[in-house]
Design an enzyme around this catalytic site. Structure first.
Site, PDB file in Angstrom:
ATOM      1  N   ILE A   1       0.842  -1.212   0.000  1.00 41.47           N
ATOM      2  CA  ILE A   1       0.000   0.000   0.000  1.00 41.47           C
ATOM      3  C   ILE A   1       0.874   1.258   0.000  1.00 41.47           C
ATOM      4  CG2 ILE A   1      -1.829   1.255   1.216  1.00 41.47           C
ATOM      5  CD1 ILE A   1      -2.632  -1.455   2.494  1.00 41.47           C
TER       6      ILE A   1
ATOM      7  N   THR B   1      -5.903  -0.647  10.329  1.00 42.96           N
ATOM      8  CA  THR B   1      -6.714  -1.698   9.721  1.00 42.96           C
ATOM      9  C   THR B   1      -8.061  -1.842  10.431  1.00 42.96           C
ATOM     10  OG1 THR B   1      -6.815  -4.110   9.501  1.00 42.96           O
ATOM     11  CG2 THR B   1      -5.406  -3.282  11.222  1.00 42.96           C
ATOM     12  N   ASP B   2      -9.042  -2.413   9.724  1.00 41.29           N
ATOM     13  CA  ASP B   2     -10.337  -2.708  10.357  1.00 41.29           C
ATOM     14  C   ASP B   2     -10.229  -3.886  11.328  1.00 41.29           C
ATOM     15  OD1 ASP B   2     -10.017  -4.746   8.485  1.00 41.29           O
ATOM     16  OD2 ASP B   2     -11.993  -4.509   7.572  1.00 41.29           O
ATOM     17  N   GLU B   3      -9.087  -4.611  11.267  1.00 41.74           N
ATOM     18  CA  GLU B   3      -8.966  -5.794  12.127  1.00 41.74           C
ATOM     19  C   GLU B   3      -8.914  -5.422  13.605  1.00 41.74           C
ATOM     20  OE1 GLU B   3      -6.373  -8.889  10.701  1.00 41.74           O
ATOM     21  OE2 GLU B   3      -6.466  -8.114   8.672  1.00 41.74           O
TER      22      GLU B   3
ATOM     23  N   HIS C   1      -9.346 -17.238  13.565  1.00 36.78           N
ATOM     24  CA  HIS C   1      -9.729 -16.614  12.291  1.00 36.78           C
ATOM     25  C   HIS C   1     -11.023 -15.814  12.449  1.00 36.78           C
ATOM     26  CE1 HIS C   1      -9.850 -17.372   7.645  1.00 36.78           C
ATOM     27  NE2 HIS C   1      -9.567 -16.125   7.975  1.00 36.78           N
TER      28      HIS C   1
ATOM     29  N   TYR D   1      -1.214  -9.572  15.298  1.00 34.61           N
ATOM     30  CA  TYR D   1      -1.150  -8.461  14.333  1.00 34.61           C
ATOM     31  C   TYR D   1      -2.159  -7.373  14.700  1.00 34.61           C
ATOM     32  CZ  TYR D   1      -2.315  -5.784  10.137  1.00 34.61           C
ATOM     33  OH  TYR D   1      -2.605  -4.750   9.259  1.00 34.61           O
TER      34      TYR D   1
ATOM     35  N   LYS E   1      -1.606  -3.459  16.016  1.00 35.38           N
ATOM     36  CA  LYS E   1      -2.121  -2.280  15.304  1.00 35.38           C
ATOM     37  C   LYS E   1      -3.058  -1.480  16.221  1.00 35.38           C
ATOM     38  CE  LYS E   1      -1.552  -1.133  11.616  1.00 35.38           C
ATOM     39  NZ  LYS E   1      -0.500  -0.307  10.956  1.00 35.38           N
TER      40      LYS E   1
HETATM   41  N1  LIG Z   1      -2.849  -4.995   3.314  1.00 36.66           N
HETATM   42  C1  LIG Z   1      -4.041  -4.662   3.769  1.00 36.66           C
HETATM   43  O1  LIG Z   1      -5.055  -5.204   3.303  1.00 36.66           O
HETATM   44  C2  LIG Z   1      -4.194  -3.571   4.812  1.00 36.66           C
HETATM   45  C3  LIG Z   1      -5.464  -3.135   5.146  1.00 36.66           C
HETATM   46  C4  LIG Z   1      -5.597  -2.094   6.071  1.00 36.66           C
HETATM   47  C5  LIG Z   1      -4.485  -1.519   6.636  1.00 36.66           C
HETATM   48  N2  LIG Z   1      -3.247  -1.981   6.313  1.00 36.66           N
HETATM   49  C6  LIG Z   1      -2.087  -1.304   6.929  1.00 36.66           C
HETATM   50  O2  LIG Z   1      -1.421  -0.600   5.883  1.00 36.66           O
HETATM   51  C7  LIG Z   1      -0.021  -0.581   6.114  1.00 36.66           C
HETATM   52  C8  LIG Z   1       0.706  -1.134   4.908  1.00 36.66           C
HETATM   53  O3  LIG Z   1       0.275  -2.467   4.677  1.00 36.66           O
HETATM   54  P1  LIG Z   1       0.886  -3.305   3.460  1.00 36.66           P
HETATM   55  O4  LIG Z   1      -0.078  -4.380   3.161  1.00 36.66           O
HETATM   56  O5  LIG Z   1       1.332  -2.391   2.393  1.00 36.66           O
HETATM   57  O6  LIG Z   1       2.168  -3.931   4.179  1.00 36.66           O
HETATM   58  P2  LIG Z   1       3.455  -4.600   3.516  1.00 36.66           P
HETATM   59  O7  LIG Z   1       3.828  -5.720   4.433  1.00 36.66           O
HETATM   60  O8  LIG Z   1       3.247  -4.872   2.070  1.00 36.66           O
HETATM   61  O9  LIG Z   1       4.561  -3.453   3.602  1.00 36.66           O
HETATM   62  C9  LIG Z   1       5.102  -3.021   4.821  1.00 36.66           C
HETATM   63  C10 LIG Z   1       6.344  -2.185   4.521  1.00 36.66           C
HETATM   64  O10 LIG Z   1       6.849  -1.711   5.786  1.00 36.66           O
HETATM   65  C11 LIG Z   1       8.249  -1.922   5.817  1.00 36.66           C
HETATM   66  N3  LIG Z   1       8.653  -2.127   7.213  1.00 36.66           N
HETATM   67  C12 LIG Z   1       8.345  -3.183   8.018  1.00 36.66           C
HETATM   68  N4  LIG Z   1       8.950  -3.049   9.217  1.00 36.66           N
HETATM   69  C13 LIG Z   1       9.640  -1.872   9.159  1.00 36.66           C
HETATM   70  C14 LIG Z   1      10.456  -1.188  10.087  1.00 36.66           C
HETATM   71  N5  LIG Z   1      10.691  -1.683  11.318  1.00 36.66           N
HETATM   72  N6  LIG Z   1      10.995  -0.001   9.730  1.00 36.66           N
HETATM   73  C15 LIG Z   1      10.773   0.515   8.494  1.00 36.66           C
HETATM   74  N7  LIG Z   1      10.022  -0.127   7.554  1.00 36.66           N
HETATM   75  C16 LIG Z   1       9.471  -1.294   7.895  1.00 36.66           C
HETATM   76  C17 LIG Z   1       8.500  -3.167   4.979  1.00 36.66           C
HETATM   77  O11 LIG Z   1       9.842  -3.231   4.526  1.00 36.66           O
HETATM   78  C18 LIG Z   1       7.485  -2.992   3.860  1.00 36.66           C
HETATM   79  O12 LIG Z   1       8.027  -2.258   2.786  1.00 36.66           O
HETATM   80  C19 LIG Z   1       0.208  -1.375   7.402  1.00 36.66           C
HETATM   81  O13 LIG Z   1       0.351  -0.478   8.468  1.00 36.66           O
HETATM   82  C20 LIG Z   1      -1.037  -2.220   7.536  1.00 36.66           C
HETATM   83  O14 LIG Z   1      -1.312  -2.497   8.900  1.00 36.66           O
HETATM   84  C21 LIG Z   1      -3.070  -2.988   5.423  1.00 36.66           C
END
Ligand SMILES: NC(=O)c1ccc[n+]([C@@H]2O[C@H](COP(=O)([O-])OP(=O)(O)OC[C@H]3O[C@@H](n4cnc5c(N)ncnc54)[C@H](O)[C@@H]3O)[C@@H](O)[C@H]2O)c1
Length: 345
Positions: free
Chosen positions: A12, A130-132, A288, A155, A159
């Site tokens: 994202i 996240t909605d989780e 789950h 997780y 969050k």
């Molecule tokens: N994927 C989903 O469906 C979803 C939905 C809602 C919210 N989110 C939130 O959106 C955000 C991004 O999610 P995503 O799916 O793109 O995650 P992702 O796992 O694809 O990417 C996470 C990124 O964060 C970096 N990262 C991890 N630990 C780090 C650290 N200690 N220091 C610096 N960088 C670090 C990683 O290298 C990676 O590039 C998260 O906070 C997640 O909780 C995700």
């Protein structure tokens, strides 16, 4: 805006970086490049004059202070996180350290920098969540911004903790924050350990397509580009101290989702049998959550946001993207843990 994006080499975060640059903003991309990162995700913008990459870990306070001092951002969009629920079941420590302690470090670095600039009201710290955090729904109802927190996995608990820290930094120190809680994302550059890419790639490779339990768990799917657009809207127009739920109002059970993807593949890349014949039910994920669904009324009515693509269009775009971007996903299949069942408890 000059935006410090954390996690901008992830799924994202990279969509946010690409869109922010396209919209004329400057971006400082701070990423530790964990197993989930891929700098190719931002290759399209990495030569732009407004783009800088900082290889840094949000667990490293000195690095964060240096980055704020060097780049002087007016906006922070915090996406860096450990994000895979199954990995959080096997190894929760990283989730506590990055998602909770890392967010604390970033808040402190931002607060120090913001104070050094005279506490401008125009500064924003946008926490992406996240909605989780809201737990699991029954057959009816939706998560609103007032739904009590009830996280159930390492997780989602990490969050939820980070959301509480961000709110506390606003209430206690008046740091100008906004928060968003979004439903499940999908689209291009989705790391191949997450459900939708697993389905597409296992289907293409003639492997079993795994579905946890009986496939009745429901998720509310949002195309990642629509999420990125919503995030950039909230950070510009959202009210300080307020949170916004973001969702696509596209509820599908996992089984419906997998069948839809198989149907698209049957059309785009037909073979003698339907890809759906590869569906295999596997042991349920511990804890789950049964159903997630977002009520996006606030962001729609207050900020005028709505998704631009239907789930049918978004899934077809996603499948087509994986069909023509094999060089991107093939390299990632070699990374640690990818392609194996994780999080069986
Ligand atoms: N994927 C989903 O469906 C979803 C939905 C809602 C919210 N989110 C939130 O959106 C955000 C991004 O999610 P995503 O799916 O793109 O995650 P992702 O796992 O694809 O990417 C996470 C990124 O964060 C970096 N990262 C991890 N630990 C780090 C650290 N200690 N220091 C610096 N960088 C670090 C990683 O290298 C990676 O590039 C998260 O906070 C997640 O909780 C995700």
């Amino acid at each position: 805006m000059k935006i410090l994006v954390t996690g901008g080499a992830g799924f994202i975060g990279s969509a946010v970086v690409r869109r922010a640059i396209a919209n004329g903003h400057e971006v400082v991309n701070v990423d530790a490049l964990t197993y989930a990162a891929c700098l190719e995700n931002v290759a399209a913008v990495s030569d732009s004059s407004g783009y800088v990459f900082e290889h840094a870990d949000i667990r490293d306070c000195d690095a964060l202070n240096r980055i704020f001092e060097t780049h002087k951002p007016d906006t922070v969009m915090h996406l860096a996180a450990e994000s895979h629920v199954d990995r959080s079941i096997d190894g929760p420590k990283n989730f506590i350290e990055t998602n909770i302690c890392g967010t604390f470090n970033l808040l402190e670095a931002a607060r120090k920098y913001w104070a050094s600039q005279g506490r401008p009201e125009t500064f924003r710290f946008h926490h992406v969540s996240t909605d989780e955090v809201f737990g699991s729904l029954g057959a009816t109802g939706k998560f609103t911004e007032d739904t009590p927190y009830d996280p159930r996995s390492p997780y989602s608990a990490s969050k939820a903790s980070s959301d509480h820290l961000v709110r506390a930094w606003h209430e206690t120190y008046r740091l100008p924050v906004v928060l968003t809680n979004c439903s499940n994302n999908y689209g291009p550059y989705h790391f191949p350990e997450k459900l939708i890419p697993v389905v597409i790639l296992n289907a293409l490779h003639g492997k079993p397509i795994p579905i946890y339990g009986n496939g009745s768990n429901v998720r509310d799917w949002l195309y990642v580009e629509d999420h990125a657009e919503a995030l950039l809207l909230v950070v510009r127009k959202g009210e300080i101290g307020r949170s916004y739920n973001i969702g696509g109002e596209n509820e599908l059970s996992n089984l419906e989702l997998v069948r839809a993807i198989c149907g698209i593949l049957d059309r785009l890349l037909p073979k003698t049998n339907s890809y759906a014949e590869q569906i295999t039910f596997v042991a349920e994920r511990p804890g789950h959550d049964m159903r997630y669904a977002i009520d996006p009324t606030r962001i729609r009515e207050e900020l005028g946001w709505r998704p631009s693509v239907t789930v049918e269009e978004g899934l077809e775009r996603t499948v087509r993207w994986y069909l023509v971007n094999e060089s991107w996903w093939r390299a990632l299949l070699e990374r640690d843990g990818v392609g194996h069942r994780l999080g069986v408890g």
